[in-house]
Design a protein around this motif. Structure first.
Motif, PDB file in Angstrom:
ATOM      1  N   VAL A 165       3.566   4.173   3.528  1.00 17.09           N
ATOM      2  CA  VAL A 165       4.916   4.723   3.634  1.00 17.09           C
ATOM      3  C   VAL A 165       4.907   6.039   4.404  1.00 17.09           C
ATOM      4  O   VAL A 165       5.781   6.292   5.244  1.00 17.09           O
ATOM      5  CB  VAL A 165       5.526   4.906   2.233  1.00 17.09           C
ATOM      6  N   SER A 199       0.845  -1.188   0.000  1.00 13.28           N
ATOM      7  CA  SER A 199       0.000   0.000   0.000  1.00 13.28           C
ATOM      8  C   SER A 199       0.884   1.242   0.000  1.00 13.28           C
ATOM      9  O   SER A 199       1.680   1.424   0.930  1.00 13.28           O
ATOM     10  CB  SER A 199      -0.918   0.032   1.226  1.00 13.28           C
ATOM     11  N   PRO A 200       0.784   2.088  -1.031  1.00 18.35           N
ATOM     12  CA  PRO A 200       1.617   3.302  -1.055  1.00 18.35           C
ATOM     13  C   PRO A 200       1.352   4.232   0.120  1.00 18.35           C
ATOM     14  O   PRO A 200       2.255   4.941   0.567  1.00 18.35           O
ATOM     15  CB  PRO A 200       1.229   3.965  -2.382  1.00 18.35           C
ATOM     16  N   THR A 201       0.124   4.231   0.627  1.00 16.23           N
ATOM     17  CA  THR A 201      -0.208   5.161   1.708  1.00 16.23           C
ATOM     18  C   THR A 201       0.481   4.807   3.015  1.00 16.23           C
ATOM     19  O   THR A 201       0.605   5.665   3.895  1.00 16.23           O
ATOM     20  CB  THR A 201      -1.728   5.182   1.941  1.00 16.23           C
TER      21      THR A 201
END
Length: 435
Positions: A405, A401-403
């Motif tokens: 990070v 999930s990019p969020t």
């Protein structure tokens, strides 16, 4: 203006030394082929050792207890197997040339160059440990073996290359092979170089190691197809509650792991008083068997497959059960690393952080499982490895999930303040903690 009437900026510019010139391409090109070879060989060694250990594990924990009519993970069999593993590894450490390498409590990811005669014993001890159930991973001994092989063979086959290049290539290649991506190796190398001056641009220094890491990770991906994604429920747009959860869980993970770090030199000294590997390792195996009886079979082994089982059903255990597994695995890591088993501490730390994050989710359902797991892994790894970028990378790669990070970057700040300047989970030769 300066005292002489000239602009301060101009005076500063005169005092600033010119930047080191970049390395020409013709100097980097000869490094590509050796780096590729080191990367492929390091990956094949990792895959071979892992495959052999898995086959031996199937025999020891499947075929053998089935033939004897004993439960595979009964308390009796766990006690028998972990004690027997301590005896077997103790024999190797006692009798093998070079005693299967230095005390693993004194080594980290940056391995010393060992003589070739030491490497077979270290490999045997590693395979026995991985198959027998102690809570350690393969990273430290495999890095040491690859460093020794690369240095010994490289100096003979390519004598024109400087000797210090080979250990760096081998370390990067092994990290790339272990994680199935060169990113972790690049982050580790960059972090190591941040503490010392480098000549020329950073990418000139990491060029050859990155080639080795890419070759190692690509080979592993082709042969073994590894994955770290736990397939946890996806997280949507994060909010303030998610940020608070990440900060609290990461800080709790760092504090919990620091307890083991603080105890490390004392537990190690206790086993050192036994003065012989045929005493220290079997006693360590007995203690690990007792811990497994409390925590269950999921607290055995390096922990990578076991975290997949935990993550596949975040609601399948109570908060008390998750908490028990967290504490037992941390204690098992502490004992296994102290009594002399050859292995690394990263993979068990991932299990500890995963179990801690799921404990937080079970206690407070508002803590998203993906946030709890990634933040828990981040905090525990920061305390145990003191590798900031690698900890952040491993925690993020578990959750696709990019969020996540952004949350982890913020959560890493208070966790880092808790661990920086404190003892590390590595000892000097005199038994004191490295800081």
């Amino acid at each position: 203006m300066s005292a002489y009437g000239e602009p301060v900026a101009q005076d500063t510019a005169r005092q600033t030394p010119p930047p080191a010139p970049a390395t020409p391409a013709r100097a980097l090109l000869p490094l590509i082929l050796p780096a590729l070879v080191v990367g492929v060989v390091a990956s094949l060694l990792f895959v071979g050792v892992s495959g052999l250990a898995e086959r031996l594990q199937d025999v020891l924990w499947g075929n053998l207890p089935d033939a004897l009519g004993i439960g595979r993970y009964s308390v009796l069999w766990m006690m028998v197997m972990l004690t027997a593993t301590g005896i077997a590894v103790g024999l190797v450490v006692w009798k093998a040339p070079g005693h299967a390498g230095p005390d693993p409590a004194t080594t980290g990811l940056n391995a010393p160059v060992l003589p070739p005669v030491v490497l077979p014993g270290l490999l045997v001890a590693t395979v026995l440990m991985l198959a027998g159930g102690p809570s350690l991973g393969p990273e430290n001994p495999l890095i040491a073996v690859n460093v020794g092989l690369a240095y010994w063979l490289g100096r003979r086959l390519v004598p024109r290359m400087p000797g210090p290049v080979w250990p760096v290539l081998a370390e990067a290649a092994t990290i790339g092979a272990l994680f199935g991506t060169p990113v972790a190796a690049a982050l580790m190398i960059s972090e190591a170089m941040a503490g010392r001056q480098t000549k020329g641009p950073l990418w000139d220094s990491v060029f050859a190691p990155l080639v080795a890491a890419a070759a190692g990770s690509f080979t592993t991906s082709l042969v073994a197809q590894p994955t770290f994604d736990l397939d946890l429920p996806p997280i949507g747009r994060p909010d303030g509650g998610d940020l608070l959860s990440a900060v609290v869980v990461a800080s709790a993970g760092a504090l919990l792991a620091l307890c083991a770090v603080r105890a490390f030199p004392y537990v190690h000294a206790g086993f050192a008083r036994l003065r012989h590997p045929m005493l220290a390792l079997p006693v360590g195996g007995i203690v690990l068997g007792l811990l497994a009886a409390v925590g269950g079979h999921l607290t055995l082994f390096k922990g990578l497959e076991e975290i997949g089982e935990l993550a596949s059903d975040p609601e399948g255990w109570t908060a008390g059960q998750f908490a028990t597994m967290t504490v037992v695995k941390l204690a098992a890591l502490l004992v296994a690393a102290s009594c002399g088993f050859r292995g690394g501490r990263i993979f068990p730390a991932i299990f500890i952080g995963t179990a801690l994050g799921l404990t937080a989710h079970a206690l407070v359902p508002g803590v998203h499982p993906a946030v709890g797991v990634s933040a828990g892994v981040l905090g525990v790894l920061l305390a145990i490895t003191r590798q900031g970028w690698v900890s952040l990378f491993v925690a993020a790669v578990l959750v696709a999930s990019p969020t996540i990070v952004t949350l982890l970057c913020v959560a890493s700040l208070p966790a880092w303040l808790l661990v920086t300047g404190r003892p590390q989970m590595q000892l000097r030769e005199d038994g004191t903690s490295v800081r």
